[in-house]
Design a protein around this motif. Structure first.
Motif, short mmCIF file in Angstrom:
data_model
loop_
_atom_site.label_atom_id
_atom_site.label_comp_id
_atom_site.label_asym_id
_atom_site.label_seq_id
_atom_site.Cartn_x
_atom_site.Cartn_y
_atom_site.Cartn_z
N THR A 3 8.65 -40.32 -15.89
CA THR A 3 9.63 -39.38 -16.42
C THR A 3 10.09 -39.79 -17.81
OG1 THR A 3 11.51 -40.54 -15.42
CG2 THR A 3 10.45 -38.80 -14.10
N ARG A 50 12.66 -35.60 -17.31
CA ARG A 50 11.63 -34.58 -17.12
C ARG A 50 10.34 -35.26 -16.66
NH1 ARG A 50 11.95 -29.98 -20.58
NH2 ARG A 50 9.93 -29.40 -19.68
N ASP A 51 9.63 -34.61 -15.80
CA ASP A 51 8.34 -35.12 -15.36
C ASP A 51 7.35 -35.03 -16.53
OD1 ASP A 51 6.37 -35.88 -13.17
OD2 ASP A 51 5.50 -34.02 -13.94
N ALA A 53 4.06 -35.22 -16.70
CA ALA A 53 2.89 -34.36 -16.49
C ALA A 53 3.24 -32.89 -16.67
CB ALA A 53 2.31 -34.60 -15.10
N GLU A 54 4.39 -32.47 -16.16
CA GLU A 54 4.80 -31.07 -16.30
C GLU A 54 5.11 -30.74 -17.76
OE1 GLU A 54 8.03 -30.33 -13.67
OE2 GLU A 54 6.82 -30.56 -11.85
N LEU A 55 5.79 -31.66 -18.45
CA LEU A 55 6.11 -31.43 -19.86
C LEU A 55 4.83 -31.38 -20.69
CD1 LEU A 55 8.18 -31.10 -22.12
CD2 LEU A 55 8.43 -33.59 -22.16
N ALA A 57 1.90 -30.39 -19.79
CA ALA A 57 1.24 -29.11 -19.54
C ALA A 57 1.89 -28.00 -20.36
CB ALA A 57 1.28 -28.78 -18.06
N ASP A 58 3.21 -28.01 -20.44
CA ASP A 58 3.93 -26.99 -21.22
C ASP A 58 3.61 -27.14 -22.70
OD1 ASP A 58 5.96 -24.80 -21.11
OD2 ASP A 58 7.00 -26.14 -22.49
N GLU A 61 0.14 -25.89 -23.52
CA GLU A 61 0.05 -24.43 -23.44
C GLU A 61 0.66 -23.74 -24.65
OE1 GLU A 61 1.51 -20.71 -20.57
OE2 GLU A 61 1.88 -22.79 -19.96
#
Length: 210
Positions: A3, A50-51, A53-55, A57-58, A61
């Motif tokens: 994170t 914030r995670d 991996a998720e950040l 990916a955003d 994109e």
């Protein structure tokens, strides 16, 4: 799960690095520059985690030309920031720029393994603390002691470009709140604009001038 404590993000900033960039402002700084323009991002606050991996990916994109990391102090969370950059680059080969209140010499000589990993990931670095008495209208920097380092050849064409302020990016949200991004080219900008508009303190998004 890795994170990162994040103060704010913006997907399309044009004044904190070359082109249009996704900017991540991290939460937390232990340097304490006088007259910091983002004092709300100085306290460390793990509730803003914030995670990675998720950040990543955003970012992959939505980013157009690159990723800029500011804050706060990115090198206070260097391991997590390096992991973020690596995760982004697994998806897209983006340009990466970071700010730090440390000098590059200090980081190379005394940095942690995480700080060394982050340095190795960067194309551009702005280093040095913000010094209010040396405020200057320079490209992506707030004071004359801060330096822009080209750590790879990705942006070599910019080395000889005029060293002038990139200006500010002003945005009005749907709720009519005003936000600004960038490095103020003049001293006291935040105070001036808040007083001028007679608003509550603006939700501002800009380089912290480490």
């Amino acid at each position: 799960m890795t994170t990162l404590d994040v103060a704010e993000t913006h997907p399309a900033c044009t004044v904190l690095g070359p082109g249009s960039r996704y900017v991540v402002w991290v939460q937390g700084c232990g340097i304490g520059c006088a007259e910091c323009v983002s004092p709300q991002w100085i306290p460390f606050d793990h509730t803003r985690a914030r995670d990675v991996a998720e950040l990543a990916a955003d970012i992959a994109e939505h980013a157009t030309d690159g990723l800029t990391i500011s804050g706060g102090e990115p090198f206070a969370q260097a391991g997590a920031v390096a992991a973020l950059v690596a995760a982004v680059r697994e998806r897209r080969d983006l340009s990466v720029m970071s700010y730090t209140g440390y000098t590059i010499e200090h980081l190379r000589a005394h940095g942690t393994p995480g700080q060394h990993r982050l340095l190795a990931e960067l194309d551009l670095l702005v280093d040095g603390p913000f010094l209010a008495h040396r405020q200057a209208a320079l490209r992506w920097r707030g004071s004359a002691n801060q330096r822009l380092h080209f750590l790879t050849g990705r942006h070599a064409a910019l080395r000889d470009a005029p060293d002038l302020s990139a200006g500010l990016q002003i945005e009005v949200a749907a709720d009519e709140s005003v936000r600004w991004l960038g490095v103020p080219p003049v001293a006291g900008f935040r105070q001036w604009i808040e007083n001028r508009l007679e608003l509550e303190p603006l939700e501002q998004k800009q380089e912290r001038n480490p």
